[in-house]
Design a protein around this motif. Structure first.
Motif, mmCIF file in Angstrom:
data_model
loop_
_atom_site.group_PDB
_atom_site.id
_atom_site.type_symbol
_atom_site.label_atom_id
_atom_site.label_comp_id
_atom_site.label_asym_id
_atom_site.label_seq_id
_atom_site.Cartn_x
_atom_site.Cartn_y
_atom_site.Cartn_z
ATOM 1 N N SER A 203 0.794 -1.304 -0.039
ATOM 2 C CA SER A 203 -0.126 -0.007 -0.008
ATOM 3 C C SER A 203 0.954 1.113 -0.064
ATOM 4 C CB SER A 203 -1.062 -0.055 1.300
ATOM 5 O OG SER A 203 -1.953 0.996 0.939
ATOM 6 N N TYR A 204 0.889 2.017 1.321
ATOM 7 C CA TYR A 204 1.701 3.326 0.792
ATOM 8 C C TYR A 204 3.082 2.932 1.094
ATOM 9 C CZ TYR A 204 3.815 7.727 1.839
ATOM 10 O OH TYR A 204 4.690 8.953 1.798
ATOM 11 N N GLY A 205 3.302 1.844 1.544
ATOM 12 C CA GLY A 205 4.692 1.297 1.747
ATOM 13 C C GLY A 205 5.315 1.093 0.196
ATOM 14 N N THR A 206 4.328 0.932 -0.859
ATOM 15 C CA THR A 206 4.962 1.008 -1.910
ATOM 16 C C THR A 206 5.633 2.451 -2.540
ATOM 17 O OG1 THR A 206 2.869 1.484 -2.997
ATOM 18 C CG2 THR A 206 3.547 -0.791 -2.785
ATOM 19 N N LEU A 229 6.168 -4.644 -5.103
ATOM 20 C CA LEU A 229 5.254 -3.603 -4.637
ATOM 21 C C LEU A 229 3.795 -4.308 -4.467
ATOM 22 C CD1 LEU A 229 6.103 -0.879 -7.558
ATOM 23 C CD2 LEU A 229 6.736 -1.098 -5.094
ATOM 24 N N VAL A 230 3.407 -4.383 -3.294
ATOM 25 C CA VAL A 230 2.168 -5.092 -2.919
ATOM 26 C C VAL A 230 0.949 -4.385 -2.801
ATOM 27 C CG1 VAL A 230 1.187 -6.783 -1.105
ATOM 28 C CG2 VAL A 230 3.644 -6.772 -1.626
ATOM 29 N N SER A 231 -0.196 -4.474 -3.500
ATOM 30 C CA SER A 231 -1.171 -3.360 -3.524
ATOM 31 C C SER A 231 -0.770 -2.120 -3.651
ATOM 32 C CB SER A 231 -1.867 -3.758 -2.446
ATOM 33 O OG SER A 231 -2.318 -5.036 -2.186
ATOM 34 N N PRO A 232 0.052 -1.775 -4.840
ATOM 35 C CA PRO A 232 0.527 -0.401 -4.840
ATOM 36 C C PRO A 232 -0.324 0.735 -5.101
ATOM 37 C CG PRO A 232 0.756 -1.395 -6.943
ATOM 38 C CD PRO A 232 0.298 -2.414 -5.902
ATOM 39 N N THR A 233 0.265 2.007 -4.443
ATOM 40 C CA THR A 233 -0.360 3.262 -4.575
ATOM 41 C C THR A 233 -0.079 3.782 -6.218
ATOM 42 O OG1 THR A 233 1.327 4.511 -3.714
ATOM 43 C CG2 THR A 233 -0.115 3.803 -2.106
ATOM 44 N N ASP A 234 -0.251 5.183 -6.382
ATOM 45 C CA ASP A 234 0.057 5.554 -7.558
ATOM 46 C C ASP A 234 1.776 5.982 -7.659
ATOM 47 O OD1 ASP A 234 0.321 8.053 -6.142
ATOM 48 O OD2 ASP A 234 -1.471 8.888 -6.963
ATOM 49 N N ILE A 235 2.298 5.901 -6.701
ATOM 50 C CA ILE A 235 3.860 6.159 -6.537
ATOM 51 C C ILE A 235 4.123 7.512 -7.556
ATOM 52 C CG2 ILE A 235 4.577 3.708 -5.909
ATOM 53 C CD1 ILE A 235 5.657 3.249 -8.475
ATOM 54 N N ALA A 437 -9.546 -0.292 -3.120
ATOM 55 C CA ALA A 437 -8.757 1.065 -2.463
ATOM 56 C C ALA A 437 -7.462 1.061 -3.451
ATOM 57 C CB ALA A 437 -8.174 0.759 -1.234
ATOM 58 N N THR A 438 -6.846 0.252 -3.851
ATOM 59 C CA THR A 438 -5.680 0.240 -4.618
ATOM 60 C C THR A 438 -5.879 -0.770 -5.595
ATOM 61 O OG1 THR A 438 -4.075 -1.185 -3.276
ATOM 62 C CG2 THR A 438 -4.086 1.301 -2.828
#
Length: 502
Positions: A203-206, A229-235, A437-438
């Motif tokens: 998540s935000y960890g990505t 990247l697990v369940s990534p945000t838009d980075i 969510a993601t």
């Protein structure tokens, strides 16, 4: 108790050297405790140590500014770790502890849940037969104010102001900078400089690990073999407007298919047969239609709305009433309205019930309340009673880190640059089809846009799973996702004669 008696007891305490300071609930700034264990992974015995502890973050003058709590798992029957991978694991939020992947995904112990990930009592943990500890050592890191990690008083003994703390820790780039310093110290202390290194973030960890890839490389001179990247945000990769709206549809279709809410001709297909069809419509027809905005002609709008309704399980009137742009919160509330149920945000397999069936969004996130059932008692029990880390400090599942400074988020571009500079560096994305969510199609889009040149696409890969944000909660996906990490590591560990060059 009378005030006079309290005074007498206080005088008695101080007379015998018992001070109030000895009872302060404080984090030990620099500590470690190691326990020995064994387990079975894929049917084979693995002996390992678990080190729980705290390690400081220092400012430029060498004063400790915070201390981070970590758990480090190391296989003990390996004599030479120079070729053994080290996986550095972060969760997200921002403000989330490392608990989620720690006791549900890659670690040697996982939650006591059923095969679909729903909580069971008694709460606690059980053996993870699929942990990657057989092939890699793992450290789970809790950023400032998560888990047991805390900000420390300054050299004058005063806590930094909220604004000072934000500048030091609570923002996209501040977070990356201090964590890179922390990782450098940890790798030095554990003698892991020669080991192949991997980052995993959820998540935000990505966002965090995407930025760390370049920060570690350019500021700490530490080069990685892989980023997961697990369940990534838009980075930091822009996908606003028509793309943002249209990209939701494949997820809508997946969730509706799971709940048997689609027409029979779609329900009769397997999920992985259905989704490419929806993805093709999304790219080739839905995005162009949304790009026309209010100037789309009525006939085309009606045709697009009919197809969106067909794939989403919503009515044509609902799609038209949303001007073809359906909010995810509305979808969670509306999909099963006729059954008087809502679906989860982070994992739409989970069901909830609201006070009223009318409305635009669910009353609560049904999946998160379910997860907190399992995770909170499990991590508190596990750290204290199995890993022997005893403290009166509260374990923050979600810590106070807001407002978070999200400005100047270039983490996706930083990851691209790190890959370009380091021919060894590969990236794997893992996503659940039922994550609202993601969503998984956003994750694919991010992968496609990460390197517009296409010159590094062979080093980018995507893996999808039949679950949600924490795909590993489902038994089959726990097995498959861990195996995908094993395969990724095997593929990205170069042979002795393969130099890092183009």
């Amino acid at each position: 108790m009378s005030r006079k008696l309290i005074t007498v007891l206080l005088v008695f305490s101080f007379s015998f050297g018992i001070s109030a300071s000895e009872h302060l609930r404080q984090l030990e700034i620099d500590s470690s405790n190691t326990t020995k264990h064994s387990t079975k992974i894929n049917g084979k015995k693995v002996s390992y140590s678990a080190t729980t502890g705290t390690q400081p973050v220092w400012d430029k003058e060498g004063h400790p500014t915070a201390s981070l709590f970590y758990t480090y798992y190391q296989r003990t029957d390996i004599k030479d770790n120079s070729t053994r991978p080290l996986l550095i694991s972060f969760n997200g939020g921002p403000g989330s502890a490392s608990v989620w992947m720690h006791v549900a995904y890659t670690g040697p112990r996982v939650l006591n849940v059923d095969n679909e990930g729903f909580p069971l009592q008694p709460y606690g943990v059980k053996t993870n037969p699929y942990s990657i500890l057989d092939v890699a050592d793992i450290v789970f890191v809790n950023p400032v104010n998560t888990g047991y990690s805390r900000v420390l008083p300054n050299k004058e003994g005063k806590m930094p102001s909220k604004e000072q703390q934000k500048k030091m820790f609570f923002g996209v780039n501040a977070d990356i900078k201090y964590l890179a310093d922390w990782v450098n110290t940890f790798v030095s202390r554990t003698n892991r400089w020669r080991s192949p290194k991997y980052l995993i973030g959820e998540s935000y960890g990505t966002t965090r690990v995407s930025g760390l890839a370049l920060e570690l490389q350019n500021r700490q001179w530490m080069y990685l073999n892989g980023v997961i990247l697990v369940s990534p945000t838009d980075i930091g990769i822009d996908r606003k407007g028509p793309v943002k709206a249209a990209n939701r549809l494949p997820y809508f279709a997946a969730a509706a298919w799971y709940h048997n809410a689609l027409a029979s001709e779609l329900q009769s297909k397997d999920l992985l047969e259905l989704l490419p069809e929806v993805e093709g419509f999304t790219i080739n027809e839905y995005i162009p239609a949304l790009a026309k905005g209010g100037f789309i002609n009525a006939e085309e709008k009606q045709a697009i709305a009919t197809k969106v309704a067909h794939y989403s399980g919503l009515s044509i009137d609902e799609v038209l009433g949303s001007n073809l742009d359906i909010a995810t919160s509305y979808f969670w509330k509306a999909l099963l309205r006729n059954r008087k149920q809502t679906i989860g945000r982070l994992d739409s397999r989970y069901l909830g019930i609201d006070k009223k069936t009318v409305g635009e969004r669910p009353d609560y996130n049904s999946e998160l309340t379910s997860w907190l059932h399992s995770f909170t008692p499990a991590i508190n029990y596990y750290l204290r009673e199995e890993l022997d880390y005893v403290t009166d400090i509260k374990y923050n599942m979600f810590g106070p880190v807001h407002p978070w400074d999200r400005t100047n988020n270039k983490t996706g571009e930083n990851l691209r640059q790190a890959m370009a500079q380091n021919p060894y560096l590969n990236v794997m994305i893992q996503a659940g089809y039922y994550d609202g969510a993601t969503n998984y199609f956003d994750a694919k889009y991010t992968m496609w846009q990460l390197d517009p040149s296409g010159l590094m696409k062979e080093r980018l890969s995507f893996k999808g799973y039949r679950s949600g944000h924490m795909m590993y909660l489902r038994h089959d996906d726990l097995r498959d996702a861990n195996q995908d990490i094993r395969a990724f590591m095997k593929a990205t560990l170069p042979s002795k004669d393969k130099a890092a060059k183009y």
